[in-house]
Design a protein around this motif. Structure first.
Motif, PDB file in Angstrom:
ATOM      1  N   PHE A  95       0.862  -1.174   0.000  1.00  0.00           N
ATOM      2  CA  PHE A  95       0.000   0.000   0.000  1.00  0.00           C
ATOM      3  C   PHE A  95       0.902   1.229   0.000  1.00  0.00           C
ATOM      4  N   ARG A  96       0.318   2.369  -0.270  1.00  0.00           N
ATOM      5  CA  ARG A  96       1.062   3.613  -0.164  1.00  0.00           C
ATOM      6  C   ARG A  96       0.148   4.723   0.349  1.00  0.00           C
ATOM      7  N   GLN A  97       0.793   5.708   0.955  1.00  0.00           N
ATOM      8  CA  GLN A  97       0.042   6.858   1.443  1.00  0.00           C
ATOM      9  C   GLN A  97       0.818   8.119   1.139  1.00  0.00           C
ATOM     10  N   ARG A 110      -4.560   6.144   2.533  1.00  0.00           N
ATOM     11  CA  ARG A 110      -3.773   4.991   2.093  1.00  0.00           C
ATOM     12  C   ARG A 110      -4.466   4.317   0.908  1.00  0.00           C
ATOM     13  N   GLU A 111      -3.676   3.882  -0.068  1.00  0.00           N
ATOM     14  CA  GLU A 111      -4.262   3.227  -1.228  1.00  0.00           C
ATOM     15  C   GLU A 111      -3.498   1.960  -1.576  1.00  0.00           C
ATOM     16  N   VAL A 121       4.695   7.271   1.149  1.00  0.00           N
ATOM     17  CA  VAL A 121       5.288   6.253   2.009  1.00  0.00           C
ATOM     18  C   VAL A 121       4.672   4.921   1.598  1.00  0.00           C
ATOM     19  N   TYR A 122       5.515   3.968   1.310  1.00  0.00           N
ATOM     20  CA  TYR A 122       5.069   2.654   0.869  1.00  0.00           C
ATOM     21  C   TYR A 122       5.163   1.664   2.028  1.00  0.00           C
ATOM     22  N   TYR A 123       4.076   0.951   2.226  1.00  0.00           N
ATOM     23  CA  TYR A 123       3.986  -0.014   3.305  1.00  0.00           C
ATOM     24  C   TYR A 123       3.760  -1.414   2.743  1.00  0.00           C
ATOM     25  N   CYS A 124       4.457  -2.374   3.305  1.00  0.00           N
ATOM     26  CA  CYS A 124       4.138  -3.758   2.993  1.00  0.00           C
ATOM     27  C   CYS A 124       3.322  -4.335   4.141  1.00  0.00           C
ATOM     28  N   ALA A 125       2.518  -5.300   3.805  1.00  0.00           N
ATOM     29  CA  ALA A 125       1.676  -5.952   4.799  1.00  0.00           C
ATOM     30  C   ALA A 125       1.490  -7.412   4.424  1.00  0.00           C
ATOM     31  N   ALA A 126       1.066  -8.185   5.417  1.00  0.00           N
ATOM     32  CA  ALA A 126       0.927  -9.629   5.209  1.00  0.00           C
ATOM     33  C   ALA A 126      -0.366 -10.138   5.809  1.00  0.00           C
ATOM     34  N   ASP A 127      -0.937 -11.104   5.119  1.00  0.00           N
ATOM     35  CA  ASP A 127      -2.156 -11.770   5.569  1.00  0.00           C
ATOM     36  C   ASP A 127      -1.882 -13.259   5.666  1.00  0.00           C
ATOM     37  N   TYR A 128      -1.994 -13.777   6.853  1.00  0.00           N
ATOM     38  CA  TYR A 128      -1.755 -15.207   7.065  1.00  0.00           C
ATOM     39  C   TYR A 128      -3.064 -15.996   7.047  1.00  0.00           C
ATOM     40  N   ARG A 129      -4.124 -15.406   7.542  1.00  0.00           N
ATOM     41  CA  ARG A 129      -5.381 -16.141   7.732  1.00  0.00           C
ATOM     42  C   ARG A 129      -6.205 -16.279   6.473  1.00  0.00           C
ATOM     43  N   GLY A 130      -5.848 -15.521   5.439  1.00  0.00           N
ATOM     44  CA  GLY A 130      -6.641 -15.587   4.223  1.00  0.00           C
ATOM     45  C   GLY A 130      -7.789 -14.596   4.196  1.00  0.00           C
ATOM     46  N   ASN A 131      -7.799 -13.653   5.136  1.00  0.00           N
ATOM     47  CA  ASN A 131      -8.885 -12.668   5.173  1.00  0.00           C
ATOM     48  C   ASN A 131      -8.924 -11.775   3.945  1.00  0.00           C
ATOM     49  N   SER A 132      -7.791 -11.673   3.269  1.00  0.00           N
ATOM     50  CA  SER A 132      -7.713 -10.774   2.122  1.00  0.00           C
ATOM     51  C   SER A 132      -8.012 -11.468   0.804  1.00  0.00           C
ATOM     52  N   ASN A 133      -8.417 -12.719   0.858  1.00  0.00           N
ATOM     53  CA  ASN A 133      -8.592 -13.472  -0.388  1.00  0.00           C
ATOM     54  C   ASN A 133      -9.586 -12.818  -1.335  1.00  0.00           C
ATOM     55  N   THR A 134     -10.621 -12.233  -0.799  1.00  0.00           N
ATOM     56  CA  THR A 134     -11.609 -11.585  -1.651  1.00  0.00           C
ATOM     57  C   THR A 134     -11.314 -10.094  -1.820  1.00  0.00           C
ATOM     58  N   GLU A 180      -2.984  -8.592   8.602  1.00  0.00           N
ATOM     59  CA  GLU A 180      -2.709  -8.589  10.043  1.00  0.00           C
ATOM     60  C   GLU A 180      -1.397  -7.916  10.412  1.00  0.00           C
ATOM     61  N   TYR A 181      -0.421  -7.997   9.542  1.00  0.00           N
ATOM     62  CA  TYR A 181       0.927  -7.537   9.878  1.00  0.00           C
ATOM     63  C   TYR A 181       1.366  -6.437   8.921  1.00  0.00           C
ATOM     64  N   TRP A 182       2.007  -5.417   9.484  1.00  0.00           N
ATOM     65  CA  TRP A 182       2.432  -4.257   8.696  1.00  0.00           C
ATOM     66  C   TRP A 182       3.882  -3.910   8.988  1.00  0.00           C
ATOM     67  N   GLY A 183       4.574  -3.476   7.929  1.00  0.00           N
ATOM     68  CA  GLY A 183       5.908  -2.945   8.085  1.00  0.00           C
ATOM     69  C   GLY A 183       5.858  -1.473   8.443  1.00  0.00           C
ATOM     70  N   GLN A 184       7.023  -0.884   8.609  1.00  0.00           N
ATOM     71  CA  GLN A 184       7.110   0.488   9.100  1.00  0.00           C
ATOM     72  C   GLN A 184       7.009   1.533   7.995  1.00  0.00           C
ATOM     73  N   GLY A 185       7.096   1.125   6.752  1.00  0.00           N
ATOM     74  CA  GLY A 185       7.013   2.066   5.649  1.00  0.00           C
ATOM     75  C   GLY A 185       8.361   2.562   5.184  1.00  0.00           C
ATOM     76  N   THR A 186       8.432   2.853   3.903  1.00  0.00           N
ATOM     77  CA  THR A 186       9.641   3.419   3.315  1.00  0.00           C
ATOM     78  C   THR A 186       9.216   4.531   2.357  1.00  0.00           C
ATOM     79  N   LEU A 187       9.894   5.658   2.436  1.00  0.00           N
ATOM     80  CA  LEU A 187       9.488   6.842   1.686  1.00  0.00           C
ATOM     81  C   LEU A 187      10.074   6.838   0.285  1.00  0.00           C
ATOM     82  N   VAL A 188       9.208   7.054  -0.679  1.00  0.00           N
ATOM     83  CA  VAL A 188       9.605   7.215  -2.075  1.00  0.00           C
ATOM     84  C   VAL A 188       9.242   8.631  -2.503  1.00  0.00           C
ATOM     85  N   THR A 189      10.234   9.354  -2.995  1.00  0.00           N
ATOM     86  CA  THR A 189      10.019  10.720  -3.458  1.00  0.00           C
ATOM     87  C   THR A 189      10.457  10.804  -4.910  1.00  0.00           C
TER      88      THR A 189
END
Length: 124
Positions: free
Chosen positions: A35-37, A43-44, A90-103, A112-121
């Protein structure tokens, strides 16, 4: 735990590769997403790579960004080419273990899990 890196300052038309390193032995079963914000904006969704390897992209980055994963290195990548000023965020990575994001893979609350973000300019 997720650790994003690779952001920085780049000129219009340039390229960057973001990395997101994950800890834990079961990385291959995670659905991963970027995602990015941008400043002052919500956030998108940018792109996701499913545990199956299938990928999806936002229309705004389709054809310019490529998401990939290396399960042996517990890392997901986002190769960004032909960068535009509107990619600044700011770009964020995230992870889904349970499959909640399948749809609804484009919805942040499904991960469920998010990284701290990294800035792209991207400068013009």
């Amino acid at each position: 735990q997720l650790q994003a890196s690779g952001g920085g300052l780049v000129q219009v038309g340039g390229s960057l590769r973001l990395s997101c390193a994950a800890s834990g032995p079961t990385f291959s079963v995670y659905n991963m997403v970027w995602f990015r914000q941008a400043p002052g904006k919500e956030r998108e969704f940018v792109s996701t790579i499913r545990r199956s390897g299938r990928t999806y992209y936002a229309d705004s980055v389709q054809g310019r960004f490529t998401i990939s994963r290396d399960n042996a290195k517990n890392t997901v990548y986002l190769q960004m080419n032909s960068l535009k000023p509107e990619d600044t965020a700011v770009y964020y990575c995230a992870a889904d273990y349970r499959g909640n994001s399948n749809t609804y893979y484009y919805v942040g609350s499904k991960y469920e899990y998010w990284g701290q973000g990294t800035l792209v300019t991207v400068s013009s």
